[in-house]
Scaffold this motif. Structure first.
Motif, short mmCIF file in Angstrom:
data_model
loop_
_atom_site.label_atom_id
_atom_site.label_comp_id
_atom_site.label_asym_id
_atom_site.label_seq_id
_atom_site.Cartn_x
_atom_site.Cartn_y
_atom_site.Cartn_z
N THR A 1 17.73 61.55 49.16
CA THR A 1 18.50 62.72 49.52
C THR A 1 18.74 62.79 51.02
O THR A 1 19.56 63.38 51.44
CB THR A 1 17.80 63.89 49.00
N ASP B 1 10.83 65.79 46.49
CA ASP B 1 9.45 65.96 45.87
C ASP B 1 8.48 65.28 46.12
O ASP B 1 8.85 63.64 46.38
CB ASP B 1 9.91 65.85 44.29
N ARG C 1 25.28 67.71 40.17
CA ARG C 1 25.59 66.64 41.16
C ARG C 1 26.57 65.47 40.55
O ARG C 1 26.94 64.69 41.32
CB ARG C 1 24.11 66.02 41.59
N ASP D 1 21.45 71.25 40.83
CA ASP D 1 20.76 70.55 39.74
C ASP D 1 21.47 69.09 39.25
O ASP D 1 22.44 68.71 39.72
CB ASP D 1 20.56 71.53 38.49
N PHE D 2 20.83 68.40 38.30
CA PHE D 2 21.10 67.09 38.01
C PHE D 2 22.82 67.24 37.55
O PHE D 2 23.65 66.44 37.70
CB PHE D 2 20.45 66.37 37.02
N PRO E 1 18.95 72.79 49.69
CA PRO E 1 18.45 72.27 48.56
C PRO E 1 19.54 71.60 47.64
O PRO E 1 20.59 71.81 47.45
CB PRO E 1 18.09 73.82 47.47
N TYR F 1 10.38 64.55 35.50
CA TYR F 1 10.66 65.36 36.91
C TYR F 1 12.12 65.79 36.28
O TYR F 1 12.96 64.91 36.83
CB TYR F 1 10.44 64.74 38.11
N LYS F 2 12.48 66.97 35.88
CA LYS F 2 13.77 67.32 35.07
C LYS F 2 14.76 67.17 36.14
O LYS F 2 16.18 67.10 36.03
CB LYS F 2 13.75 68.51 34.46
N HIS F 3 14.56 67.70 37.56
CA HIS F 3 15.52 68.00 38.59
C HIS F 3 16.34 66.66 38.90
O HIS F 3 17.39 66.63 39.21
CB HIS F 3 14.72 68.43 39.80
N SER F 4 15.42 65.55 38.95
CA SER F 4 15.97 64.16 38.94
C SER F 4 15.93 63.36 37.69
O SER F 4 16.69 62.25 38.00
CB SER F 4 15.18 63.33 40.23
#
Length: 250
Positions: free
Chosen positions: A171, A183, A69, A65-66, A62, A143-146
């Motif tokens: 990814t 996703d 990263r 989070d942003f 996994p 999409y908050k993750h990215s």
């Protein structure tokens, strides 16, 4: 051969080759293909690998989070971003995907460069606040993750745009599984952008090579080019040196 021995061999082959073909391994070990497939099903259920048609791929861990990263491989990302920015010419329409590596492209673009930047990432758009570039921000569900927008509204807007260059964020980069992301909806958005763009490039940090995320975007051969660090290990790049994709070093 014991189950534990087969599993150890499967894990070793995935680590070494980046993929595993069930029939080939069964023939090599003198076992039935059903035995190997059963091992793969059980290992996939335990989260040890990703099953695909005919075999298996390594499981991509996994992503952090942003915010986390942003601190990963910062120097390499800056080099890639500067090199990618050199591909952008005045007057072009450029689609910038989200992600911390593509943010370095925005930072590297000359402030006075007259281009149109289209993005579905509010963080990328914010990087261009002081640039002369025209900025078009695609809306939709965030999409908050990215930190990118997805969904029907985003797809509808993308279909109305024809871009010269798309800098695609991924990814995973794998010779068999292609370019992938984590996703389902985000993958669909990326495919739509690529379909409406003349040339698609990926800025590739070393940890993405040999990895396969759950949702495929496109094949590596469909890219105009991969922007890679100049000091990349040769064995990581060898599957992509057949001439179908241009390798651009930074």
């Amino acid at each position: 051969m014991l189950t534990t021995q087969r599993r150890a061999m499967i894990s070793a082959r995935l680590a070494r080759d980046g993929q595993l073909v069930a029939k080939a391994l069964a023939d090599e070990l003198g076992l039935s293909e059903d035995t190997i497939r059963r091992d793969l099903r059980e290992m996939a259920a335990e989260g040890l690998l990703k099953r695909v048609h005919g075999g298996a791929l390594p499981l991509t861990p996994p992503l952090p989070d942003f915010a986390a990263r942003q601190a990963i491989a910062g120097n390499i990302k800056r080099r890639l971003g500067r090199r990618a920015a050199e591909l952008v010419k005045p007057g072009q329409v450029v689609f910038l995907d989200g992600g911390t590596t593509n943010a370095e492209i925005a930072r590297a673009l000359p402030y006075d460069l007259r281009v149109t930047i289209v993005t579905h990432s509010p963080t990328i758009a914010a990087e261009l606040e002081r640039h002369d570039a025209e900025v078009v921000l695609i809306g939709g569900r965030l999409y908050k993750h990215s930190m990118v927008t997805t969904g029907a509204a985003a797809l509808s807007a993308i279909e109305q745009i024809r871009a010269d260059i798309f800098f695609l964020g991924v990814t995973g980069i794998h010779p068999a599984h292609g370019l992938s992301t984590g996703d389902y909806e985000e993958a669909a958005i990326k495919r739509a952008i690529a379909r409406h763009t003349a040339e698609t490039y990926v800025l590739a940090t070393p940890e993405k090579f040999g990895a396969a995320s759950p949702h495929r975007i496109m094949s590596v051969g469909e890219l105009a080019g991969l922007v890679v660090p100049a000091d990349m290990e040769a064995d990581l790049l060898s599957p992509y040196q057949d001439g179908s994709t241009t390798l651009i070093t930074a």
